[in-house]
Design a protein around this motif. Structure first.
Motif, PDB file in Angstrom:
ATOM      1  N   LYS A   1     -12.455   6.802 -19.361  1.00 45.38           N
ATOM      2  CA  LYS A   1     -13.766   6.796 -18.718  1.00 45.38           C
ATOM      3  C   LYS A   1     -13.915   5.508 -17.929  1.00 45.38           C
ATOM      4  CE  LYS A   1     -18.693   7.526 -19.506  1.00 45.38           C
ATOM      5  NZ  LYS A   1     -19.751   7.795 -20.505  1.00 45.38           N
ATOM      6  N   LEU A   2     -13.932   5.633 -16.612  1.00 50.85           N
ATOM      7  CA  LEU A   2     -14.050   4.465 -15.743  1.00 50.85           C
ATOM      8  C   LEU A   2     -15.449   3.887 -15.810  1.00 50.85           C
ATOM      9  CD1 LEU A   2     -12.308   5.791 -12.499  1.00 50.85           C
ATOM     10  CD2 LEU A   2     -11.258   4.517 -14.376  1.00 50.85           C
ATOM     11  N   SER A   3     -15.532   2.571 -15.830  1.00 49.76           N
ATOM     12  CA  SER A   3     -16.818   1.899 -15.713  1.00 49.76           C
ATOM     13  C   SER A   3     -16.980   1.400 -14.284  1.00 49.76           C
ATOM     14  CB  SER A   3     -16.909   0.711 -16.678  1.00 49.76           C
ATOM     15  OG  SER A   3     -16.017  -0.320 -16.276  1.00 49.76           O
ATOM     16  N   VAL A   4     -18.220   1.077 -13.911  1.00 52.20           N
ATOM     17  CA  VAL A   4     -18.441   0.491 -12.590  1.00 52.20           C
ATOM     18  C   VAL A   4     -17.653  -0.812 -12.475  1.00 52.20           C
ATOM     19  CG1 VAL A   4     -20.175  -0.588 -11.098  1.00 52.20           C
ATOM     20  CG2 VAL A   4     -20.694   1.574 -12.262  1.00 52.20           C
ATOM     21  N   ASN A   5     -17.600  -1.565 -13.567  1.00 52.93           N
ATOM     22  CA  ASN A   5     -16.884  -2.852 -13.541  1.00 52.93           C
ATOM     23  C   ASN A   5     -15.397  -2.664 -13.260  1.00 52.93           C
ATOM     24  OD1 ASN A   5     -17.440  -5.723 -13.852  1.00 52.93           O
ATOM     25  ND2 ASN A   5     -16.029  -5.650 -15.580  1.00 52.93           N
ATOM     26  N   ASP A   6     -14.796  -1.600 -13.801  1.00 55.10           N
ATOM     27  CA  ASP A   6     -13.383  -1.314 -13.513  1.00 55.10           C
ATOM     28  C   ASP A   6     -13.162  -1.161 -12.013  1.00 55.10           C
ATOM     29  OD1 ASP A   6     -12.848  -1.258 -16.261  1.00 55.10           O
ATOM     30  OD2 ASP A   6     -13.220   0.901 -16.393  1.00 55.10           O
ATOM     31  N   MET A   7     -14.098  -0.457 -11.366  1.00 55.10           N
ATOM     32  CA  MET A   7     -13.961  -0.213  -9.934  1.00 55.10           C
ATOM     33  C   MET A   7     -14.218  -1.490  -9.132  1.00 55.10           C
ATOM     34  SD  MET A   7     -15.756   3.567  -9.841  1.00 55.10           S
ATOM     35  CE  MET A   7     -15.001   4.143  -8.316  1.00 55.10           C
ATOM     36  N   LEU A   8     -15.113  -2.347  -9.625  1.00 58.30           N
ATOM     37  CA  LEU A   8     -15.383  -3.604  -8.934  1.00 58.30           C
ATOM     38  C   LEU A   8     -14.203  -4.567  -9.056  1.00 58.30           C
ATOM     39  CD1 LEU A   8     -19.135  -4.213  -9.862  1.00 58.30           C
ATOM     40  CD2 LEU A   8     -18.188  -3.148  -7.799  1.00 58.30           C
ATOM     41  N   ILE A   9     -13.493  -4.517 -10.186  1.00 57.00           N
ATOM     42  CA  ILE A   9     -12.286  -5.334 -10.350  1.00 57.00           C
ATOM     43  C   ILE A   9     -11.261  -4.960  -9.286  1.00 57.00           C
ATOM     44  CG2 ILE A   9     -10.293  -5.744 -11.858  1.00 57.00           C
ATOM     45  CD1 ILE A   9     -12.257  -5.448 -14.235  1.00 57.00           C
ATOM     46  N   LYS A  10     -11.093  -3.657  -9.094  1.00 58.79           N
ATOM     47  CA  LYS A  10     -10.143  -3.189  -8.072  1.00 58.79           C
ATOM     48  C   LYS A  10     -10.612  -3.613  -6.676  1.00 58.79           C
ATOM     49  CE  LYS A  10      -6.648  -0.808  -6.349  1.00 58.79           C
ATOM     50  NZ  LYS A  10      -6.282   0.566  -6.703  1.00 58.79           N
ATOM     51  N   ALA A  11     -11.920  -3.509  -6.423  1.00 61.38           N
ATOM     52  CA  ALA A  11     -12.449  -3.903  -5.114  1.00 61.38           C
ATOM     53  C   ALA A  11     -12.259  -5.393  -4.876  1.00 61.38           C
ATOM     54  CB  ALA A  11     -13.934  -3.537  -5.027  1.00 61.38           C
ATOM     55  N   LEU A  12     -12.478  -6.208  -5.895  1.00 64.22           N
ATOM     56  CA  LEU A  12     -12.275  -7.652  -5.768  1.00 64.22           C
ATOM     57  C   LEU A  12     -10.814  -7.970  -5.452  1.00 64.22           C
ATOM     58  CD1 LEU A  12     -12.920 -10.646  -6.066  1.00 64.22           C
ATOM     59  CD2 LEU A  12     -12.870 -10.362  -8.551  1.00 64.22           C
ATOM     60  N   ALA A  13      -9.907  -7.312  -6.162  1.00 63.81           N
ATOM     61  CA  ALA A  13      -8.479  -7.567  -5.945  1.00 63.81           C
ATOM     62  C   ALA A  13      -8.054  -7.176  -4.529  1.00 63.81           C
ATOM     63  CB  ALA A  13      -7.654  -6.812  -6.985  1.00 63.81           C
TER      64      ALA A  13
ATOM     65  N   THR B   1      -9.925  -7.002  -1.933  1.00 61.16           N
ATOM     66  CA  THR B   1     -10.548  -7.924  -0.982  1.00 61.16           C
ATOM     67  C   THR B   1      -9.760  -9.226  -0.885  1.00 61.16           C
ATOM     68  OG1 THR B   1     -12.722  -6.981  -1.532  1.00 61.16           O
ATOM     69  CG2 THR B   1     -12.694  -9.073  -0.342  1.00 61.16           C
ATOM     70  N   LEU B   2      -9.271  -9.723  -2.012  1.00 59.03           N
ATOM     71  CA  LEU B   2      -8.462 -10.938  -2.002  1.00 59.03           C
ATOM     72  C   LEU B   2      -7.199 -10.759  -1.168  1.00 59.03           C
ATOM     73  CD1 LEU B   2      -8.751 -12.022  -5.750  1.00 59.03           C
ATOM     74  CD2 LEU B   2      -9.645 -13.287  -3.784  1.00 59.03           C
ATOM     75  N   ILE B   3      -6.608  -9.559  -1.231  1.00 58.57           N
ATOM     76  CA  ILE B   3      -5.401  -9.295  -0.445  1.00 58.57           C
ATOM     77  C   ILE B   3      -5.745  -9.188   1.037  1.00 58.57           C
ATOM     78  CG2 ILE B   3      -3.521  -7.676  -0.061  1.00 58.57           C
ATOM     79  CD1 ILE B   3      -3.339  -9.334  -2.669  1.00 58.57           C
ATOM     80  N   GLN B   4      -6.899  -8.586   1.336  1.00 64.34           N
ATOM     81  CA  GLN B   4      -7.296  -8.419   2.737  1.00 64.34           C
ATOM     82  C   GLN B   4      -7.823  -9.714   3.348  1.00 64.34           C
ATOM     83  OE1 GLN B   4      -9.616  -4.895   3.770  1.00 64.34           O
ATOM     84  NE2 GLN B   4      -8.947  -3.872   1.893  1.00 64.34           N
ATOM     85  N   VAL B   5      -8.371 -10.583   2.517  1.00 63.21           N
ATOM     86  CA  VAL B   5      -8.879 -11.875   3.000  1.00 63.21           C
ATOM     87  C   VAL B   5      -8.127 -12.976   2.239  1.00 63.21           C
ATOM     88  CG1 VAL B   5     -10.936 -13.258   3.486  1.00 63.21           C
ATOM     89  CG2 VAL B   5     -11.125 -10.773   3.303  1.00 63.21           C
ATOM     90  N   PRO B   6      -6.859 -13.219   2.572  1.00 63.37           N
ATOM     91  CA  PRO B   6      -6.030 -14.152   1.808  1.00 63.37           C
ATOM     92  C   PRO B   6      -6.533 -15.585   1.826  1.00 63.37           C
ATOM     93  CG  PRO B   6      -4.930 -13.502   3.847  1.00 63.37           C
ATOM     94  CD  PRO B   6      -6.113 -12.607   3.704  1.00 63.37           C
ATOM     95  N   ALA B   7      -7.394 -15.929   2.794  1.00 63.16           N
ATOM     96  CA  ALA B   7      -7.935 -17.296   2.841  1.00 63.16           C
ATOM     97  C   ALA B   7      -8.767 -17.618   1.613  1.00 63.16           C
ATOM     98  CB  ALA B   7      -8.786 -17.478   4.099  1.00 63.16           C
ATOM     99  N   CYS B   8      -9.186 -16.587   0.877  1.00 62.52           N
ATOM    100  CA  CYS B   8      -9.976 -16.797  -0.337  1.00 62.52           C
ATOM    101  C   CYS B   8      -9.142 -16.637  -1.610  1.00 62.52           C
ATOM    102  CB  CYS B   8     -11.159 -15.826  -0.374  1.00 62.52           C
ATOM    103  SG  CYS B   8     -12.372 -16.131   0.927  1.00 62.52           S
ATOM    104  N   ASN B   9      -7.897 -16.262  -1.468  1.00 63.40           N
ATOM    105  CA  ASN B   9      -7.014 -16.103  -2.630  1.00 63.40           C
ATOM    106  C   ASN B   9      -6.148 -17.357  -2.755  1.00 63.40           C
ATOM    107  OD1 ASN B   9      -6.027 -14.704  -4.855  1.00 63.40           O
ATOM    108  ND2 ASN B   9      -4.415 -13.703  -3.692  1.00 63.40           N
TER     109      ASN B   9
ATOM    110  N   PHE C   1     -15.721  -6.973   0.830  1.00 64.29           N
ATOM    111  CA  PHE C   1     -16.027  -6.451  -0.512  1.00 64.29           C
ATOM    112  C   PHE C   1     -17.139  -5.407  -0.436  1.00 64.29           C
ATOM    113  CE2 PHE C   1     -18.477  -6.527  -4.457  1.00 64.29           C
ATOM    114  CZ  PHE C   1     -17.481  -6.285  -5.399  1.00 64.29           C
ATOM    115  N   LYS C   2     -18.178  -5.700   0.303  1.00 72.60           N
ATOM    116  CA  LYS C   2     -19.298  -4.760   0.472  1.00 72.60           C
ATOM    117  C   LYS C   2     -18.815  -3.441   1.072  1.00 72.60           C
ATOM    118  CE  LYS C   2     -23.560  -4.354   3.237  1.00 72.60           C
ATOM    119  NZ  LYS C   2     -24.608  -4.036   2.246  1.00 72.60           N
ATOM    120  N   GLU C   3     -17.976  -3.533   2.096  1.00 71.13           N
ATOM    121  CA  GLU C   3     -17.479  -2.312   2.748  1.00 71.13           C
ATOM    122  C   GLU C   3     -16.626  -1.481   1.795  1.00 71.13           C
ATOM    123  OE1 GLU C   3     -15.445  -3.931   6.087  1.00 71.13           O
ATOM    124  OE2 GLU C   3     -17.266  -4.127   7.322  1.00 71.13           O
TER     125      GLU C   3
END
Length: 430
Positions: free
Chosen positions: A258-270, A272-280, A418-420
């Motif tokens: 059972k996926l939680s919203v937080n599980d999906m946000l973890i994936k979104a954060l990860a 985003t870090l790959i797409q915006v490497p200046a923040c990783n 991240f928002k997108e």
């Protein structure tokens, strides 16, 4: 010659520990790899193994002793072929933690996370001695290293006389050494913090701080004093993500996931870090560490404080894998069973207090990470949808960024991406 058994550095942030329980007694014969004691670090209660064979001739630190400094002699072992002789080492007394401590530059004490470890190389005793190019390591450590194909020649051991032990190999296999060693030179003397004596006639009880709570207090103070924070907040519409979550959970029900919203946000954060490497990145004095992998530290509340187990390479894991991993890591974190490599490191953190009804908050960065995402509650709000006013499920998300490493424009781009991703969540499963 008698062997001094010293308090080990079982976690890279460990300056002192509590000797929770002896698993041997005086007169017991021990072999390399045998468990000797349970030691409470700033992260968890961990087992301490023998690296030499012999007989325990003297126990110098009693069970339950607090404030035992790393490197303090806690017991003596005599080789079986030697005559046992009383040691002149005095028993270690419990020491109240009042002295200044050094900045420990690696995972996990943030708002609301546990303390961040410093590099294994910095925390360890001097590098293991080598005779004829032979690495000095316990049999168990050698076996683990051999199974994982790890090279021990450059590893600094935390056992007696620099001996490499199991915890050192586990930290190496988790990538901690490579990720954090460059920051070892950044440690500076922190200001001396004197205990605050409170004179009050209000009825109260004195609650002793756990090792984890002491480290959290120190790390949060260091982060706020030394890291220039910049905070960026966006409102994110959740309706599409909630709809996708419902559909995915219906398909995963037969697998017991059972996926939680937080599980999906973890994936979104990860992602985003790959797409915006200046923040990783991590700030490292005259250098910057640019990470090519997104390892997400997830805040978990435990009875003694907070800790952040890590979902490694989260951008390349499925949502179902992230969900299963987070549930298993959180359960073992609450039981104090995490291994060092499971909470040391990470390239960014996420702290979700929305599930407790918190609308918005600013989280404290977890050095040497350069950012943390603070997630608020999703709630029904008036919102512009397709150029018309409507009611939508919206959450406020705030990114805290280390302004030494990340410019405001890069942080703003990060929050935009991240928002997108959250508002168009099919990208999380593509």
């Amino acid at each position: 010659m008698p062997i001094e058994l010293k308090m080990p550095a079982l976690s890279p942030t460990m300056e002192e520990g509590t000797l929770a329980r002896w698993l041997v007694k005086e007169g017991d014969k021990v072999s390399s790899g045998d468990l000797l004691a349970e030691i409470e670090t700033d992260k968890a209660t961990m087992e301490f193994e023998a690296v030499d064979e012999g007989i325990v001739t003297q126990i110098l630190v009693a069970e339950g002793t607090d404030g035992v400094k790393v490197g303090a002699v806690i017991a003596m072992i005599q080789g079986e072929d030697e005559d046992a002789a009383p040691s002149a080492v005095a028993p270690v007394q419990s020491v109240p933690p009042v002295a200044a401590e050094k900045v420990a530059p690696t995972t996990q004490a943030v708002e609301p996370t546990a303390a961040a470890p410093r590099s294994q190389a910095a925390a360890a005793t001097p590098a293991p001695s080598q005779n004829n190019d032979r690495v000095i390591a316990s049999p168990l450590a050698k076996r683990i290293a051999n199974n994982k194909g790890l090279d021990l020649t450059a590893v600094a051991g935390t056992g007696p006389n620099g001996r490499i032990v199991k915890a050192d190999v586990e930290a190496l296999s988790g990538g901690t050494v490579a990720a954090t060693a460059p920051n070892a030179s950044l440690r500076t003397e922190a200001p001396v913090v004197k205990p605050t004596a409170i004179d009050t006639d209000i009825p109260h009880e004195v609650v002793k701080l756990s090792n984890m709570r002491k480290t959290i207090a120190r790390r949060l103070t260091e982060s706020k004093q030394q890291v220039p924070h910049i905070y960026l907040t966006v409102d994110v519409r959740l309706d599409a993500l909630l709809k996708l979550r419902g559909e995915l959970n219906a398909s995963l029900e037969s697998r017991g996931i059972k996926l939680s919203v937080n599980d999906m946000l973890i994936k979104a954060l990860a992602l985003t870090l790959i797409q915006v490497p200046a923040c990783n990145v991590s700030f490292a004095g005259d250098n910057m560490l640019q990470y090519s992998r997104a390892d997400i530290s997830v805040a978990v509340s435990v009875p003694t404080g907070l800790i952040t187990p890590i979902v490694t390479d989260a951008a390349n894991k499925s949502l179902s894998k992230i969900s299963t991993e987070v549930a298993e890591l959180a359960a073992r974190a609450k039981d104090g069973k995490l291994k060092p490599h499971e909470y040391q490191g990470g390239t960014a953190s996420i702290s979700n207090m929305g599930m407790m009804g918190i609308k918005q908050f600013d989280a404290v960065i977890n050095p040497p990470q350069a950012m943390i995402l603070a997630v608020g509650a999703g709630e029904k709000r008036p919102y512009i949808v397709d150029d018309a006013l409507a009611i939508a499920t919206v959450m406020s998300v705030t990114g805290s960024f280390d302004h030494r490493a990340i410019d405001g424009a890069d942080g703003a781009m990060f929050m935009k991406v991240f928002k997108e991703l959250v508002e168009k969540p099919l990208g999380l499963v593509a």
